[in-house]
Design a protein around this motif. Structure first.
Motif, PDB file in Angstrom:
ATOM      1  N   HIS A  96       1.157  -1.213  -0.201  1.00  0.00           N
ATOM      2  CA  HIS A  96       0.121  -0.447  -0.046  1.00  0.00           C
ATOM      3  C   HIS A  96       0.942   1.191   0.058  1.00  0.00           C
ATOM      4  O   HIS A  96       0.312   2.537  -0.653  1.00  0.00           O
ATOM      5  CB  HIS A  96      -1.197   0.223   1.487  1.00  0.00           C
ATOM      6  N   VAL A  97       1.473   1.047   1.096  1.00  0.00           N
ATOM      7  CA  VAL A  97       2.789   2.553   0.750  1.00  0.00           C
ATOM      8  C   VAL A  97       3.586   2.668   0.099  1.00  0.00           C
ATOM      9  O   VAL A  97       3.552   3.745  -0.979  1.00  0.00           O
ATOM     10  CB  VAL A  97       3.983   2.339   2.309  1.00  0.00           C
ATOM     11  N   ILE A  98       4.251   1.522  -0.879  1.00  0.00           N
ATOM     12  CA  ILE A  98       4.537   1.810  -2.298  1.00  0.00           C
ATOM     13  C   ILE A  98       3.850   2.021  -3.166  1.00  0.00           C
ATOM     14  O   ILE A  98       4.790   3.004  -3.916  1.00  0.00           O
ATOM     15  CB  ILE A  98       5.585   0.437  -2.347  1.00  0.00           C
ATOM     16  N   ASP A  99       2.991   1.275  -3.633  1.00  0.00           N
ATOM     17  CA  ASP A  99       2.009   2.019  -4.336  1.00  0.00           C
ATOM     18  C   ASP A  99       1.834   3.279  -4.355  1.00  0.00           C
ATOM     19  O   ASP A  99       1.915   4.263  -5.579  1.00  0.00           O
ATOM     20  CB  ASP A  99       0.248   0.754  -4.294  1.00  0.00           C
ATOM     21  N   LYS A 100       1.609   3.883  -3.188  1.00  0.00           N
ATOM     22  CA  LYS A 100       1.841   5.833  -2.634  1.00  0.00           C
ATOM     23  C   LYS A 100       2.779   6.229  -3.299  1.00  0.00           C
ATOM     24  O   LYS A 100       3.007   7.400  -4.183  1.00  0.00           O
ATOM     25  CB  LYS A 100       0.836   5.902  -1.495  1.00  0.00           C
ATOM     26  N   GLU A 101       4.200   5.882  -3.127  1.00  0.00           N
ATOM     27  CA  GLU A 101       4.946   6.019  -3.149  1.00  0.00           C
ATOM     28  C   GLU A 101       5.733   6.449  -4.764  1.00  0.00           C
ATOM     29  O   GLU A 101       5.760   7.048  -5.459  1.00  0.00           O
ATOM     30  CB  GLU A 101       6.412   5.387  -2.468  1.00  0.00           C
ATOM     31  N   ARG A 102       4.682   5.379  -5.462  1.00  0.00           N
ATOM     32  CA  ARG A 102       5.013   6.250  -7.479  1.00  0.00           C
ATOM     33  C   ARG A 102       4.437   6.258  -7.842  1.00  0.00           C
ATOM     34  O   ARG A 102       4.179   6.549  -8.638  1.00  0.00           O
ATOM     35  CB  ARG A 102       4.865   3.813  -7.704  1.00  0.00           C
ATOM     36  N   HIS A 103       2.753   6.339  -6.763  1.00  0.00           N
ATOM     37  CA  HIS A 103       2.158   7.189  -7.705  1.00  0.00           C
ATOM     38  C   HIS A 103       2.640   8.747  -7.467  1.00  0.00           C
ATOM     39  O   HIS A 103       1.648   9.771  -7.813  1.00  0.00           O
ATOM     40  CB  HIS A 103       0.738   6.938  -7.090  1.00  0.00           C
ATOM     41  N   GLY A 108       9.210  14.255  -3.369  1.00  0.00           N
ATOM     42  CA  GLY A 108      10.296  14.507  -2.126  1.00  0.00           C
ATOM     43  C   GLY A 108      10.523  14.207  -0.819  1.00  0.00           C
ATOM     44  O   GLY A 108      11.182  15.406  -0.273  1.00  0.00           O
ATOM     45  N   LYS A 109       9.871  13.621  -0.347  1.00  0.00           N
ATOM     46  CA  LYS A 109       9.987  12.507   0.978  1.00  0.00           C
ATOM     47  C   LYS A 109      10.788  11.117   1.034  1.00  0.00           C
ATOM     48  O   LYS A 109      10.438  11.109   0.282  1.00  0.00           O
ATOM     49  CB  LYS A 109       8.392  12.747   1.493  1.00  0.00           C
ATOM     50  N   THR A 110      11.250  11.866   1.863  1.00  0.00           N
ATOM     51  CA  THR A 110      11.901   9.735   2.117  1.00  0.00           C
ATOM     52  C   THR A 110      11.158   8.919   2.803  1.00  0.00           C
ATOM     53  O   THR A 110      10.658   9.466   3.929  1.00  0.00           O
ATOM     54  CB  THR A 110      13.354   9.952   2.565  1.00  0.00           C
ATOM     55  N   VAL A 111      10.780   7.577   1.471  1.00  0.00           N
ATOM     56  CA  VAL A 111       9.731   7.428   2.644  1.00  0.00           C
ATOM     57  C   VAL A 111      10.477   6.199   4.194  1.00  0.00           C
ATOM     58  O   VAL A 111      11.583   5.538   3.572  1.00  0.00           O
ATOM     59  CB  VAL A 111       8.564   6.429   1.734  1.00  0.00           C
ATOM     60  N   GLN A 112       9.948   5.947   5.674  1.00  0.00           N
ATOM     61  CA  GLN A 112      10.705   5.630   6.041  1.00  0.00           C
ATOM     62  C   GLN A 112       9.396   5.005   6.757  1.00  0.00           C
ATOM     63  O   GLN A 112       7.908   4.517   6.817  1.00  0.00           O
ATOM     64  CB  GLN A 112      10.947   6.514   7.408  1.00  0.00           C
ATOM     65  N   ASP A 119       1.740   5.319  10.641  1.00  0.00           N
ATOM     66  CA  ASP A 119       0.672   6.071   9.671  1.00  0.00           C
ATOM     67  C   ASP A 119      -0.294   5.006   8.480  1.00  0.00           C
ATOM     68  O   ASP A 119      -1.433   4.630   9.323  1.00  0.00           O
ATOM     69  CB  ASP A 119       0.675   7.256   9.012  1.00  0.00           C
ATOM     70  N   ALA A 120       0.440   4.404   7.952  1.00  0.00           N
ATOM     71  CA  ALA A 120      -0.707   3.589   7.211  1.00  0.00           C
ATOM     72  C   ALA A 120      -1.465   2.645   8.006  1.00  0.00           C
ATOM     73  O   ALA A 120      -2.936   1.935   7.708  1.00  0.00           O
ATOM     74  CB  ALA A 120      -0.262   2.782   5.844  1.00  0.00           C
ATOM     75  N   ILE A 121      -0.301   1.903   8.483  1.00  0.00           N
ATOM     76  CA  ILE A 121      -1.175   0.271   9.791  1.00  0.00           C
ATOM     77  C   ILE A 121      -2.395   1.633  10.789  1.00  0.00           C
ATOM     78  O   ILE A 121      -3.894   0.406  10.435  1.00  0.00           O
ATOM     79  CB  ILE A 121      -0.108   0.083  10.804  1.00  0.00           C
TER      80      ILE A 121
END
Length: 613
Positions: A96-103, A108-112, A119-121
Motif C-alpha cells: 500500500h505504501v509503495i504503491d502510494k510512493e510510485r504514484h 519529495g519525501k523519504t519514505v520510512q 501511519d498506514a497501519i
C-alpha cells in the motif's frame, strides 16, 4: 470507536484468537456491535500460498479473501461476516505504501517505517473498524484487534510502534490492551512459573504499551498467590488478571471469562455505557447452554478425515469445528480420526505395512468419512480408493473440493470403465480428463488466482428426492464459499448421470458441477465448495449434519420429519431452564454453586481455587 488490542507473550499458539473472539462474544451479549481485525506480521499479501503444516488451514471469506484461520474463529463466535481488509499483513501495508510512493503521494519525501508505515497501519485500522456490520448494517462500537505472533518478534515491531502512537491518537478511554501469556507448570515442581509472563509484560511496557488485562493460559487454573505475584511485578491489579485453563471446548471460554466480570470491567474502562446487566444466565444464556450441551453429550460417533495434511490438526480446523457443530445439534460427541491418504495406497503396503493396515483399519471401523480438499499429486490415489470403499460399502461419505473431484474420478474408472480417468492436475496426459482446470482462474500466478469466495449454487429439478437439497431446506439455490482451480469436465457429465451419479447442484450458468449425490446410498454426497466455512455453533452446515445423522442411521427419520431434530431430555442437573447452565467441570473449577447470586460481580477472580500442590 473503542479498540481492544490483544497481544501475546512467551509462545505463539496459546489461544489469542479464541480470547479475542470471546471478548467480542461477551460484548455482543451485552448489546454492543463488534468487529474484528487480525494482524499477521508476515510479508505475504495473504495466506493463500501457505503450507497447511506451517499455519494450519487457509480460511476463505465471502469476498474471496484467503486469510488466517483466526478469522474463522471471529466469524463463528460473533456470527458476523468479515472481509479481506479485516486481515492486515506486513505485505499488504508495505505494498500500500509503495504503491502510494510510485504514484507520487510522498513526492519529495523519504519514505520510512516511521511515520509512513506506522501511519498506514493506523489509517487502515480506523478505516476498517468503522465499516458497518454486514448482518445489521450498524456501525461497530468496538473493534477487537489481534496482533499475531508474540511481543518482541522483529516482524511485529512496526505494528507495536503503530499502536503505541494509536493509543494517543484515539485517547486512553477508547483504547484497551489485553496481553495473553503462557504460565507454565513444570511437573517437577508442580507450581506455576510467572517469570515468562513477567518478562513478556516488561518487554511490552518497554515498547510503550501497558496491558490493562493479563490473560494467563495454563493447563490448570492459577491460584490467588500466583495471581498476586503477577500483579506485583506487572503493574496490573489482581482482579484484572484472568486465568483460562484448558477447557473441553473453546465455546466455554466466553462464559469462563465473563465469570470474572469482564463486561463490567470493559464498560468501566472504555465507557461503553452498558445498561445494568441481568443475571449472568440471562444475557450469556446461548453460550452457557452451548457449553453445557457440548460437555454432556453421551453418544459418540467416529468420523474419519482422509486428508493430505494430517500431521497438523489445524490444517482441518474448520472441518473439525463444523463436525462438532453438527454433532452438538444432533446430540452426538464427535471423535475425529485423521487418516493419511497416502497410507491407503498399495505403495505403502510395500514400504510400511503397519501404516497401511492401520490406515485401512481406522477407515473400516469409523461411522462416517470425510475426504477434504487439498492440492498436488500426493495422496490423491488414496482419496480415490476411499471414495470407492465408501460407495461400495454403504459408508456415509462427504467429499469436499478435491474430495468431490476424487469421487468423480473413482466413478469414471470403476462404473463408467474409463481406464486411466484422472484430473489433469495429477496427469496432464490422461486419456479421460474428467477433471480439468479453469483457465480464467489460473493465469500463471498461484496467489489469489482460484475461484474464490461466496458463489451461488442452483439445485437442478429432478425426479427423485435429493437428500442434500432437503437438508438445505428444499431451497432452489444456496450460497457457499469456494476455493478451487479445477472442475468436472462438462463433456462427461451426461455419461455420469446416465450411469447413476447425479449432479444435483450446478453454478448459475449450469456449466460447473457443484454437488453430486448417489440416490441408492445411505449418504454419499460431495460438493465442490467448502461448506465448513459457513458452519456456526448454533447453525451447523447441512452437509455435515447429514453426514453425522447418517453415521448413526438417523438421517432418514430426520428427513421424514421435515428436517427437524427431536427435542432431547435434559442431560444433567445443569441442563434446564431454571438452573445455572454451566458444565460441572467448569463450575467446580470456578467454585460456583447454583445457590450463589447470578450477577457477574459474584464471580470475581478470587473465586478460583488455589493451585494444586
Amino acid at each position: 470507536m473503542k479498540y481492544i488490542l490483544v497481544t501475546g507473550g512467551v509462545i505463539s499458539g496459546v489461544g489469542k484468537g479464541v480470547i479475542s473472539s470471546s471478548f467480542g462474544a461477551i460484548l455482543k451479549c451485552c448489546g454492543i456491535e463488534v468487529t474484528s481485525i487480525k494482524i499477521d506480521p508476515y510479508i505475504n499479501l495473504d495466506a493463500g500460498t501457505f503450507s497447511p503444516y506451517e499455519h494450519g488451514e487457509v480460511f476463505v471469506l465471502d469476498d474471496g479473501g484467503e486469510v488466517d484461520l483466526d478469522l474463522g474463529n471471529y466469524e463463528r463466535f460473533l456470527n458476523i461476516t468479515l472481509h479481506k481488509e479485516n486481515n492486515i499483513t506486513t505485505g499488504k501495508i508495505y505494498k500500500h505504501v509503495i504503491d502510494k510512493e510510485r504514484h507520487g503521494d510522498y513526492l519529495g519525501k523519504t519514505v520510512q517505517v516511521v511515520p509512513h508505515i506506522t501511519d498506514a497501519i493506523q489509517e487502515w485500522v480506523e478505516r476498517v473498524a468503522q465499516k458497518p456490520v454486514s448482518e445489521t448494517g450498524k456501525p461497530p462500537q468496538v473493534c477487537i484487534i489481534e496482533l499475531g505472533g508474540i511481543v518482541g518478534d522483529i516482524e511485529s515491531m512496526a505494528f507495536v510502534e503503530a499502536f503505541r502512537q494509536f493509543q494517543f491518537r484515539v485517547g486512553r478511554e477508547n483504547f484497551c490492551v489485553a496481553h495473553v501469556s503462557l504460565v507454565p507448570q513444570p511437573k517437577t515442581t508442580g507450581e506455576h512459573k510467572t517469570k515468562p509472563t513477567q518478562t513478556s509484560v516488561r518487554e511490552l511496557r518497554g515498547l510503550g504499551l501497558s496491558p490493562d488485562i493479563i490473560v494467563c493460559r495454563s493447563e490448570r487454573p492459577i491460584g490467588q498467590e500466583t495471581r498476586e505475584k503477577i500483579s506485583s511485578f506487572c503493574h496490573v491489579a489482581p482482579a484484572q488478571i484472568i486465568s483460562i485453563p484448558d477447557l473441553k471446548s473453546v465455546y466455554e471460554v466466553p462464559v469462563f471469562m465473563e465469570n470474572h466480570g469482564m463486561a463490567e470491567f470493559l464498560d468501566e474502562r472504555l465507557r461503553l455505557g452498558i445498561a445494568p446487566l441481568p443475571p449472568l444466565r440471562k444475557y450469556m444464556r446461548p453460550w452457557i447452554e452451548l457449553g453445557s450441551r457440548m460437555a454432556n453429550l453421551k453418544s459418540e460417533i467416529t468420523i474419519a478425515v482422509v486428508g493430505k495434511y494430517t500431521r497438523l490438526e489445524d490444517s482441518y480446523t474448520s472441518i473439525a469445528k463444523a463436525l462438532r457443530h453438527a454433532g452438538n445439534a444432533a446430540g452426538f460427541r464427535i471423535d475425529l480420526t485423521f487418516v493419511e491418504a497416502s497410507n491407503l495406497e498399495v505403495a505403502t503396503l510395500q514400504e510400511d505395512p503397519a501404516a497401511y493396515h492401520e490406515a485401512w483399519r481406522n477407515l473400516c471401523v469409523c461411522d462416517g468419512v470425510i475426504v477434504p480438499g487439498g492440492f498436488g499429486k500426493r495422496g490423491v490415489e488414496g482419496k480415490i480408493l476411499t471414495c470407492q470403499w465408501c460407495r461400495t460399502n454403504n459408508k456415509p461419505f462427504l467429499g469436499i473440493c478435491l474430495g468431490f473431484q476424487a469421487a468423480v474420478i473413482e466413478y469414471a474408472r470403476n462404473v463408467l470403465k474409463l481406464n486411466g480417468a484422472h484430473s489433469i492436475e495429477v496427469d496432464e496426459d490422461t486419456a479421460h480428463p474428467v477433471v480439468i482446470d479453469m483457465p480464467e482462474h489460473n493465469p500463471g500466478q498461484l496467489g489469489g488466482t482460484m475461484r474464490l469466495g461466496r458463489r451461488t449454487t442452483v439445485f437442478r429439478k429432478g425426479d427423485y428426492n435429493s437428500k442434500i437439497k432437503m437438508l438445505y431446506g428444499n431451497r432452489d439455490k444456496i450460497d457457499e464459499r469456494h476455493r478451487h482451480r479445477y472442475e468436472v469436465n462438462p463433456l462427461y457429465t451426461k455419461r455420469f448421470e446416465e450411469a447413476g451419479l447425479r449432479f444435483v447442484g450446478v453454478d448459475v450458468d449450469e456449466k460447473r458441477m457443484e454437488i453430486l449425490e448417489l440416490e441408492d446410498h445411505p449418504f454419499y454426497v460431495a460438493v465442490q465448495y467448502h461448506p465448513e466455512y459457513l458452519s456456526r455453533p448454533l447453525n451447523p452446515s447441512p452437509p455435515f449434519l447429514g453426514l453425522v445423522l447418517a453415521a448413526k442411521d438417523r438421517l432418514r427419520a430426520f428427513l421424514s420429519k421435515g428436517c427437524k431434530l427431536s427435542p432431547r431430555e435434559p442431560q444433567s442437573d445443569y441442563d434446564s431452564d431454571d438452573d445455572f447452565l454451566l458444565n460441572p467441570l467448569m463450575a467446580k473449577q470456578l467454585n460456583i454453586t447454583n445457590d450463589q447470586d447470578d450477577n457477574s460481580s459474584a464471580y470475581s477472580s478470587s473465586s478460583f481455587p488455589e493451585a494444586p500442590e
